[in-house]
Design an enzyme around this catalytic site. Structure first.
Site, PDB file in Angstrom:
ATOM      1  N   HIS A 134       0.808  -1.219   0.000  1.00 22.20           N
ATOM      2  CA  HIS A 134       0.000   0.000   0.000  1.00 22.20           C
ATOM      3  C   HIS A 134       0.843   1.271   0.000  1.00 22.20           C
ATOM      4  CE1 HIS A 134      -3.423  -2.608   1.865  1.00 22.20           C
ATOM      5  NE2 HIS A 134      -3.329  -2.743   0.554  1.00 22.20           N
ATOM      6  N   ASN A 156      -2.864 -13.064  14.964  1.00 25.02           N
ATOM      7  CA  ASN A 156      -3.601 -11.803  14.978  1.00 25.02           C
ATOM      8  C   ASN A 156      -4.523 -11.749  16.183  1.00 25.02           C
ATOM      9  OD1 ASN A 156      -4.390  -9.265  13.570  1.00 25.02           O
ATOM     10  ND2 ASN A 156      -6.405 -10.245  13.571  1.00 25.02           N
TER      11      ASN A 156
END
Length: 399
Positions: free
Chosen positions: A154, A328
């Site tokens: 990104h 996570n």
């Protein structure tokens, strides 16, 4: 009918994970499972693991994430990131964006990689990780392991890029120009720095001082006079405005101080990140896909995979049939599909799902791997040098 893909940005709470294997609920259990995970591709003579990371790995560096327990989408229900078309088409939207980013840059510029980032470096040195793909724009991976090839999916906040000529400008240089064009804002920044409002990550303390900080580095000031903010033109386009489709030169107009005017048709600088609604550059997309194609396994760190650009890479790994491990805090988009065909008796060699913080788990894992007789403890033949893999030099910071 195919179920529609998740819209961006996705803000709903994701389902809690099923820990895999069941023994991986503790640090020691997770380490044991991940040891088996790293052994699997080595036993088959496959290339080593590729890491796919997200905002969760940078939380311990003082940056917020999006969808974690204290993520922006959880605690700030009004938060809405700017979209690419909005930024390109709206002069007032750019003023607001750059004003908030001006205040938030100091925090990002001071932040540093944490133990999780350096553990990734160690995994690379052990010959277990060959590539990193990160969604993060903070450049921490490049700082922590400059010799381990990293695809910044990104983009990055360390530079601005012109939307016309595509030349880059270091964010520090751009920050200095923002301060010069906006002396009142610069004085206010010094005041809030002196108050300590930007030295704490406690949202209650920041709100008490009238501030809100978002995960992409900007600071939200309720009722701030954003319309007064000014920002510079691309210096390259200012000197030589680009030729447009009809053969004429675009307009790059500035005021007496050098601030871009709304009448300009070129020379707009944006952060060198992929904004919502903007396409990932083809070379970056290809590099990420190639890393997945060449990997023997995929290690997902600190991301819910809520953005399609990241989720599709994990799906590609699943389609290839390589082992996937996810570390996570909180749920992950469609994660059941990554593990639904696993043998319940597998100990981690085919898949791992752990709900622990990366900065706590990864350094402990590295230490155990170094002590394990079954895992290599010296860097292997794969060359991690920047020259061999075209690693880029860190240049220096989206909001």
């Amino acid at each position: 009918m195919r179920k529609p893909y998740m819209r961006i940005p996705y803000t709903d709470v994701l389902a809690s994970p099923t820990i895999i294997p069941q023994t991986a609920t503790t640090i020691s259990g997770a380490i044991a499972a991940l040891q088996e995970f790293f052994k699997a591709p080595l036993a088959k003579g496959s290339p080593s693991t590729v890491v796919l990371s997200g905002a969760g790995i940078s939380v311990s560096s003082g940056l917020a994430d999006y969808r974690g327990p204290q993520g922006t989408y959880r605690v700030n229900k009004t938060y809405r990131p700017i979209y690419y078309n909005e930024f390109i088409q709206n002069h007032e939207a750019r003023k607001r964006y750059w004003a908030r980013s001006f205040l938030g840059w100091t925090t990002l510029a001071k932040a540093k990689p944490n133990a999780g980032h350096y553990a990734v470096k160690d995994l690379g040195d052990l010959g277990l990780v060959r590539n990193v793909i990160t969604q993060n724009v903070d450049s921490f991976h490049l700082k922590a392991h400059p010799q381990l090839p990293t695809v910044e999916l990104h983009g990055y906040l360390r530079s601005c890029v012109c939307t016309s000529c595509h030349e880059e400008l270091p964010r520090d240089t751009f920050q200095n120009e923002l301060a010069r064009l906006n002396p009142a804002w610069a004085a206010f920044l010094q005041e809030i720095l002196a108050s300590g409002a930007l030295d704490t990550e406690n949202p209650d303390e920041r709100r008490a001082k009238g501030l809100r900080t978002n995960p992409d580095g900007d600071v939200d000031l309720p009722d701030a006079p954003y319309t007064t903010f000014r920002y510079p033109a691309c210096p390259t386009c200012l000197v030589a405005p680009p030729i447009i489709a009809d053969g004429s030169r675009a307009r790059v107009e500035v005021d007496a101080d050098g601030a871009l005017k709304s009448t300009s048709t070129a020379g707009i600088l944006k952060p060198a990140v992929i904004m919502f609604g903007e396409n990932i550059r083809p070379p970056v997309k290809m590099a990420a896909e190639k890393a997945i194609e060449d990997a023997g396994s995929l290690l997902v760190l600190g991301t819910s995979l809520a953005t399609y650009s990241a989720w599709r890479l994990a799906k590609k790994a699943k389609d290839r049939g390589i082992p996937i491990a996810i570390v996570n805090l909180g749920g992950v988009r469609g994660e059941d599909a990554f593990f639904d065909d696993l043998d319940p008796s597998q100990r981690g060699d085919r898949g791992v799902r752990v709900e622990l913080s990366t900065d706590e788990l990864l350094p402990a894992l590295v230490e155990q791997l170094r002590q394990s007789s079954g895992i290599r403890t010296t860097q292997e033949a794969c060359d991690h040098s920047a020259e061999q893999h075209g690693g880029s030099v860190f240049k220096d910071m989206m909001s």
